[in-house]
Design a protein around this motif. Sequence first.
Motif, short mmCIF file in Angstrom:
data_model
loop_
_atom_site.label_atom_id
_atom_site.label_comp_id
_atom_site.label_asym_id
_atom_site.label_seq_id
_atom_site.Cartn_x
_atom_site.Cartn_y
_atom_site.Cartn_z
N VAL A 268 0.82 -1.21 0.00
CA VAL A 268 0.00 0.00 0.00
C VAL A 268 0.86 1.26 0.00
CG1 VAL A 268 -2.00 -1.09 1.10
CG2 VAL A 268 -0.21 -0.07 2.53
N GLY A 269 2.14 1.14 0.33
CA GLY A 269 3.03 2.30 0.38
C GLY A 269 3.58 2.64 -1.00
N GLN A 270 4.01 3.89 -1.17
CA GLN A 270 4.52 4.36 -2.46
C GLN A 270 5.97 4.83 -2.38
OE1 GLN A 270 1.73 7.20 -4.38
NE2 GLN A 270 0.36 6.79 -2.67
N TRP A 271 6.43 5.21 -1.20
CA TRP A 271 7.74 5.83 -1.07
C TRP A 271 8.80 4.79 -0.72
CZ3 TRP A 271 9.37 11.26 -0.24
CH2 TRP A 271 8.46 12.16 -0.79
N SER A 272 10.06 5.18 -0.95
CA SER A 272 11.18 4.37 -0.49
C SER A 272 12.29 5.28 0.02
CB SER A 272 11.72 3.46 -1.60
OG SER A 272 12.20 4.22 -2.69
N PHE A 273 12.94 4.84 1.08
CA PHE A 273 14.09 5.54 1.66
C PHE A 273 15.30 4.62 1.47
CE2 PHE A 273 11.56 8.16 5.06
CZ PHE A 273 10.89 8.81 4.04
N ARG A 274 16.15 4.95 0.50
CA ARG A 274 17.27 4.08 0.11
C ARG A 274 18.58 4.53 0.73
NH1 ARG A 274 17.04 1.63 -5.01
NH2 ARG A 274 19.25 1.16 -4.63
N THR A 275 19.36 3.56 1.19
CA THR A 275 20.72 3.83 1.67
C THR A 275 21.71 3.27 0.65
OG1 THR A 275 20.02 3.70 3.98
CG2 THR A 275 22.37 3.45 3.53
N ILE A 276 22.68 4.09 0.27
CA ILE A 276 23.72 3.67 -0.67
C ILE A 276 25.06 3.87 0.00
CG2 ILE A 276 24.82 4.06 -2.91
CD1 ILE A 276 22.13 5.05 -3.95
N GLY A 277 25.76 2.78 0.23
CA GLY A 277 27.11 2.83 0.77
C GLY A 277 28.10 2.52 -0.33
N LEU A 278 29.18 3.31 -0.43
CA LEU A 278 30.11 3.14 -1.54
C LEU A 278 31.50 3.61 -1.13
CD1 LEU A 278 30.18 2.37 -4.60
CD2 LEU A 278 29.85 4.80 -5.09
N ASP A 279 32.50 2.80 -1.48
CA ASP A 279 33.89 3.24 -1.34
C ASP A 279 34.24 4.07 -2.57
OD1 ASP A 279 34.24 1.88 1.05
OD2 ASP A 279 34.93 0.05 0.08
N VAL A 280 34.73 5.27 -2.35
CA VAL A 280 35.06 6.15 -3.46
C VAL A 280 36.54 6.54 -3.39
CG1 VAL A 280 32.75 7.07 -3.86
CG2 VAL A 280 34.17 8.10 -2.11
N THR A 281 37.24 6.24 -4.46
CA THR A 281 38.67 6.56 -4.50
C THR A 281 39.08 7.23 -5.80
OG1 THR A 281 39.16 4.34 -5.36
CG2 THR A 281 39.27 4.64 -2.97
N GLY B 111 36.08 7.24 1.65
CA GLY B 111 37.25 7.22 0.79
C GLY B 111 37.86 8.60 0.63
N THR B 112 38.63 8.73 -0.44
CA THR B 112 39.37 9.97 -0.69
C THR B 112 39.22 10.37 -2.15
OG1 THR B 112 41.00 9.38 1.00
CG2 THR B 112 41.63 11.08 -0.59
N LEU B 113 38.93 11.64 -2.37
CA LEU B 113 38.82 12.18 -3.72
C LEU B 113 39.71 13.41 -3.84
CD1 LEU B 113 34.95 12.08 -4.38
CD2 LEU B 113 36.65 10.44 -5.20
N THR B 114 40.19 13.64 -5.03
CA THR B 114 40.90 14.89 -5.30
C THR B 114 39.88 16.01 -5.46
OG1 THR B 114 40.86 14.65 -7.69
CG2 THR B 114 42.70 13.60 -6.51
N VAL B 115 40.37 17.22 -5.49
CA VAL B 115 39.47 18.37 -5.64
C VAL B 115 38.65 18.24 -6.92
CG1 VAL B 115 39.37 20.87 -6.02
CG2 VAL B 115 40.89 19.92 -4.27
N SER B 116 39.29 17.90 -8.01
CA SER B 116 38.56 17.80 -9.29
C SER B 116 37.54 16.68 -9.25
CB SER B 116 39.54 17.60 -10.44
OG SER B 116 40.30 16.41 -10.26
N GLU B 117 37.88 15.56 -8.62
CA GLU B 117 36.93 14.44 -8.51
C GLU B 117 35.76 14.82 -7.60
OE1 GLU B 117 40.37 10.99 -9.09
OE2 GLU B 117 39.74 11.65 -7.08
N ASN B 118 36.05 15.57 -6.56
CA ASN B 118 34.98 16.00 -5.66
C ASN B 118 34.03 16.96 -6.35
OD1 ASN B 118 33.81 15.98 -2.92
ND2 ASN B 118 34.36 18.15 -2.95
N VAL B 119 34.53 17.77 -7.26
CA VAL B 119 33.66 18.64 -8.03
C VAL B 119 32.71 17.80 -8.89
CG1 VAL B 119 33.57 20.37 -9.87
CG2 VAL B 119 35.21 20.62 -8.01
N MET B 120 33.22 16.70 -9.46
CA MET B 120 32.35 15.78 -10.19
C MET B 120 31.23 15.27 -9.29
SD MET B 120 34.97 13.32 -12.32
CE MET B 120 33.60 12.27 -12.79
#
Length: 431
Positions: free
Chosen positions: A296-309, A338-347
């Motif tokens: 009967v519900g329509q919404w979802s609350f999703r959790t996404i865990g990700l290693d980012v390098t 994880g760790t991102l460079t400045v340019s990757e963080n802008v992405m």
Amino acid sequence: MTEPLFDVEPLSLFDLPEEATKPATPKAPRVVESPQTPPDAVVDPHVRFLHTADWQLGMTRRFLTGEAQHTYAAARDAAVVRIGEVAAETGAEFVVVCGDVFDDPRVSTRVIRRTLDALGAYPVPVYLLPGNHDPYDATSVYTSAAFVDACPGNVHVLSAAGVVRVRDGVSIVAAPWYSKHPTADLVAEQLAGLAPSDDIRIVVGHGGMDSLSPNPDPSIVRLAGLDAAAASDLVDYVALGDRHSVTSVGDSGRVWYSGAPEVTAFDNVETEPGHVLDVTLRRGGERAVEVRRHKVGQWSFRTIGLDVTGADDVRRLRATLEEIPDKPRTVVQLALVGTLTVSENVMLETLLEEAADRFAAVKFWDRRHDLTVISDAGDLDDLELAGYAAQAAAELADRARADADAGDEDPDAAAARSALSLLYRLAGAAR
């Protein structure tokens, strides 16, 4: 919370006689009798009903704003309406709501009246159990003028603990909450006073379960007593509220939490919200139970865990977000490590800005989100700068790397990374 308070002043404990502030919790079950069954009548040893709980109407979510908050509230109202439709489609005889119908006793009169209008359209009786969010105490929503005046004839508040006869052959054993902090297992109190019966009996209760979340709270429901009551035919089904995910407890198949009809928390907490349970019980000959789930519900609350390098991980996150359906009714919680460079963080920032426009909300899971941004020599490679601009960019990059050797966060380095990020955006280097 954004919902307004009652349009009328709530009752004050100081304005009531002392005895009115102390709800009398019956120690033995009280029986509400139905008309006497004629001697030659045949009692149907079969019943079908809907089990739901934890509507918590009037709830808001702090991470939803503006249009999303209104859409979420509308979906919660729609789930209540849909339950009535399921009752008609399945041929259910009645609906039990096992506590926390309302999120707070001070819920607005608008929420109260709209809810009762929806319940009045149900084709069957509805039994509402007071729970920990809406206990039957001196300031109960169920005794408010708005509720009493608008309550339709098919809506019944299980305000008195004990046995309520639904019809010949079918009874409810009610265990309502009279305060937010009961001093005993309310369900066990009702089971202790029950005598054997040929009725199909449905326990309607609310609260945490010792087998799921052991703790010293005296109000916690004890599974052993429920299993024993079901095994001895003392009761046929235990309908519970408080846990917001559909959960079968124990091995009997007769003890269930229905979960909330619309999601209220992220999937790391609520694994299966958004349903109503369609229950069929039989006695006579073969004793049986059958439980079906209806969405009967329509919404979802999703959790996404990700290693980012690196940039590839940012692209992988983009692909994951793209695959999620029904984005306007989905909230995303990110746990990026994880760790991102400045340019990757802008992405990443560009991606999250786009996602914020498409999803109901995008937020970080503060306890699990641990992303570090560093400046790298390659940060300047994509910037086609010359002269003073190139010199300024190089100086920012040097300052942004200043804390890497020191091992501690340098406020100047953080400010330099922010400035470098802005430079990337202005130059259009991050795509």
